[in-house]
Design an enzyme around this catalytic site. Sequence first.
Site, short mmCIF file in Angstrom:
data_model
loop_
_atom_site.label_atom_id
_atom_site.label_comp_id
_atom_site.label_asym_id
_atom_site.label_seq_id
_atom_site.Cartn_x
_atom_site.Cartn_y
_atom_site.Cartn_z
N GLU A 99 0.80 -1.22 0.00
CA GLU A 99 0.00 0.00 0.00
C GLU A 99 0.84 1.28 0.00
O GLU A 99 0.49 2.23 0.71
CB GLU A 99 -0.94 -0.03 1.21
CG GLU A 99 -0.23 0.00 2.59
CD GLU A 99 0.10 -1.36 3.17
OE1 GLU A 99 0.30 -2.31 2.40
OE2 GLU A 99 0.19 -1.45 4.41
N HIS B 101 -8.05 -4.00 -1.57
CA HIS B 101 -7.32 -4.11 -0.31
C HIS B 101 -6.29 -2.98 -0.15
O HIS B 101 -6.30 -2.26 0.85
CB HIS B 101 -6.64 -5.49 -0.24
CG HIS B 101 -5.86 -5.72 1.00
ND1 HIS B 101 -6.36 -6.39 2.09
CD2 HIS B 101 -4.59 -5.37 1.33
CE1 HIS B 101 -5.44 -6.43 3.04
NE2 HIS B 101 -4.35 -5.82 2.60
N GLU B 102 -5.43 -2.83 -1.15
CA GLU B 102 -4.37 -1.81 -1.03
C GLU B 102 -4.98 -0.41 -0.98
O GLU B 102 -4.49 0.47 -0.27
CB GLU B 102 -3.35 -1.93 -2.16
CG GLU B 102 -2.69 -3.31 -2.31
CD GLU B 102 -2.19 -3.93 -1.02
OE1 GLU B 102 -1.89 -3.19 -0.07
OE2 GLU B 102 -2.14 -5.18 -0.95
N HIS C 293 -6.12 0.47 2.46
CA HIS C 293 -5.02 0.89 3.33
C HIS C 293 -4.83 2.42 3.31
O HIS C 293 -4.19 2.96 4.21
CB HIS C 293 -3.70 0.25 2.90
CG HIS C 293 -3.44 -1.11 3.49
ND1 HIS C 293 -3.42 -1.34 4.85
CD2 HIS C 293 -3.15 -2.30 2.91
CE1 HIS C 293 -3.12 -2.61 5.07
NE2 HIS C 293 -2.95 -3.22 3.90
N GLU D 39 -4.05 -4.65 9.11
CA GLU D 39 -4.48 -5.66 8.13
C GLU D 39 -5.89 -6.19 8.37
O GLU D 39 -6.61 -6.48 7.41
CB GLU D 39 -3.47 -6.80 8.04
CG GLU D 39 -2.08 -6.38 7.58
CD GLU D 39 -2.06 -5.75 6.17
OE1 GLU D 39 -3.04 -5.89 5.42
OE2 GLU D 39 -1.03 -5.11 5.84
N ASP E 252 8.86 -10.06 10.20
CA ASP E 252 8.68 -10.91 9.01
C ASP E 252 8.39 -12.36 9.40
O ASP E 252 7.69 -13.07 8.68
CB ASP E 252 9.94 -10.90 8.12
CG ASP E 252 9.99 -9.66 7.22
OD1 ASP E 252 8.99 -8.92 7.14
OD2 ASP E 252 11.06 -9.44 6.60
N TYR F 201 -4.76 -10.69 9.51
CA TYR F 201 -5.77 -10.35 8.50
C TYR F 201 -7.12 -10.95 8.88
O TYR F 201 -8.15 -10.28 8.90
CB TYR F 201 -5.38 -10.92 7.13
CG TYR F 201 -4.14 -10.31 6.50
CD1 TYR F 201 -2.88 -10.62 6.98
CD2 TYR F 201 -4.25 -9.44 5.43
CE1 TYR F 201 -1.75 -10.08 6.41
CE2 TYR F 201 -3.11 -8.88 4.83
CZ TYR F 201 -1.87 -9.21 5.33
OH TYR F 201 -0.75 -8.67 4.77
N1 BES Z 1 0.88 -4.53 3.67
C1 BES Z 1 0.64 -5.78 3.06
C2 BES Z 1 1.88 -6.45 2.56
C3 BES Z 1 2.95 -6.63 3.61
C4 BES Z 1 2.65 -7.02 4.90
C5 BES Z 1 4.25 -6.42 3.28
C6 BES Z 1 3.66 -7.18 5.84
C7 BES Z 1 5.26 -6.58 4.21
C8 BES Z 1 4.96 -6.96 5.50
C9 BES Z 1 -0.36 -5.67 1.91
O1 BES Z 1 -1.34 -4.72 2.11
C10 BES Z 1 -1.08 -6.97 1.80
O2 BES Z 1 -1.72 -7.33 2.75
N2 BES Z 1 -1.01 -7.64 0.67
C11 BES Z 1 -1.73 -8.87 0.44
C12 BES Z 1 -2.95 -8.57 -0.37
C13 BES Z 1 -4.12 -9.45 -0.09
C14 BES Z 1 -4.45 -9.61 1.35
C15 BES Z 1 -5.33 -8.97 -0.88
C16 BES Z 1 -0.78 -9.81 -0.28
O3 BES Z 1 0.38 -9.44 -0.49
O4 BES Z 1 -1.16 -10.91 -0.62
ZN ZN Z 2 -2.70 -5.26 3.62
#
Ligand code: BES
Ligand code: ZN
Length: 618
Positions: free
Chosen positions: A277, A301-302, A305, A324, A381, A389
Amino acid sequence: MSMASIINPPRDPNTLSNYNNWISTHITANLEIFFDQKKLAGNVIHQLKSITHGESQDILLDTSSLDIEGVKVDGKVSKWELLPRLEPYGTALKIKLDQGVELHKVVEVDISIKTTDKCTALQWLTPAQTSSKKHPYMFSQCQAIHARTIFPCQDTPDVKSTFDFNITSPLPVIASGLPDRHLSESTVSGKNLYRFHQNVPIPSYLFALASGDISEASIGPRSVVATSPDKLEECKWELEADTEKFINTIENIVYPYVWGEYNVLILPPSFPYGGMENPIFTFGTPSIVSKDRENVNVIAHELAHSWSGNLVTNASWEHFWLNEGWTTYLERRILGAVHGEPYRHFAAIIGWKSLVDAVEHFGHDHEFTKLVINLKGKDPDDAFSSIPYEKGFNFLFHLENLVGKDKFDKFIPHYFTAFRGKSLDSYEFKANILDFFASDKEAAAALNGIDWEAWFYSPGLPAKPYFDTSLADIVYELSAKWESLPESSFIPQASDIHGLTANQIVVFLEKILAFERPLTPELSRLMGEVYGFSKSENVEVTNLYFQVGLKSGDTSIIEGTTSLLGRIGRMKFVRPLYRKLNEVNRPLALETFEMHRDFYHPICRAMVEKDLFGKKDN
Ligand code: BES
Ligand code: ZN
């Protein structure tokens, strides 16, 4: 920032900065991109405000694997040192001031830096690794704590700064600010200066850069998609039908979009996430572009955010569900408003399955299956999973059901107004919702009945709520027919899946994967042939079909699997496929990983290494 974070110690355990003494209010990043050396070099200037009662002394900033070349404070060369490395957080940069600084006074700290080859936030691609094959490419991914490998900063979501980006590159640049489109100035040697401004304060993890052979096309009145010129048309088609519709929809649920433009950058396939995002420019995996518009939920989703996360931010990664979980909730509200309530419930059913899988993966008692987790000494991580989520979504869905949807609808803009521009933790969330409903007897009684302790700190699954299964039932019936094979007389035909969306196929394949008795290799193969799964452009579908094949011992999918692992670096697909491949054929998993390791992003490479060789606790 709220008062809570001014009290010792800071509420974010994943930063080495002393952000309870100083806060960075504005950052100017003057960086040049050197593709040949795979480095960024330049200087970063912080406006640091003293927030210590009395006087602030030393400044501590997060860094990791960075070359520091010099520090100036208010224009004068300053003393500094790097403190001993503390895993997994890096090396604090300690800047010594000649004299203390009074409360609310600002100092300007100018640090000259170069990134190193240990930088985990950047991936550098050779021309051969890009789609148009003509130019090199670089992009960043700072969330959660990788920004410190690009520039010294208070690498915590509890501090927000405005930004100016002055980026020099031989190739077009994208950053997480509003572009000065008319102001790209040529410099000597064919390089250009690209300027961006982020006037809404953002935390360090939303700092983003990309540069390469990038062109743009309009996908709405306030939106462009940017990507490799040879992919521009297909990206435009994928996104133009929904982007503005989604923005309008969520503006009606929360309040108007504050960031100006909402754009999407579609990255090379090694991008490790589905989407990120980054403000003004969402970064997205090319696997969104499935030619069926079935993965635009990633955009919903993004986009969401832009309120949950980017305006109202978790104060530390221990409260990641506030980012999330809320975003997943809003994503599904957008989808529900556009496609109807059954669709929202269908998405929630997919989410519930991934929650169950994640809890099983960690174990029902694991710390990381809690809504609010303990990350002291840990790498965020390693905690990353569907749990924040989906447990977060289910918590909000539970609250919605308790007070009723109409009343909850009024709470949403209230919450996003109360914490707009701020960072908060779960306790402030609780206080805010209780306060909002305090004068509504019925709602207040319902909320008082909540076991907050259990929701925040119990590991494992929450109670499963009622979901409308109307869109799922049809594929459950089909999967039951497959489960009855080979004993039954069911004869699979292409028409079985006519009219089903790719996401219904996803639910179908997840059901198949959950069979106690795996399909026989012959049946797995038959499914692929009759339904055309191995040829699908939708990686959500091929990924799951290959997992079905691996589980059933169907060798016909092996080649497709190893080839997919060299074409897509999104961890959502890569990690489960390696885990499954490792279970059935470890030498092949290791060989495939060796072959593709340079293709993967450093974060993905590290996670797969942990999965294949490492400790069992992530
Ligand atoms: N912010 C996250 C991606 C992220 C989380 C990067 C933690 C690094 C550390 C992003 O918004 C996300 O949740 N992406 C999901 C999308 C899905 C839930 C629709 C993905 O990457 O799959
Ligand atoms: Zn996200």
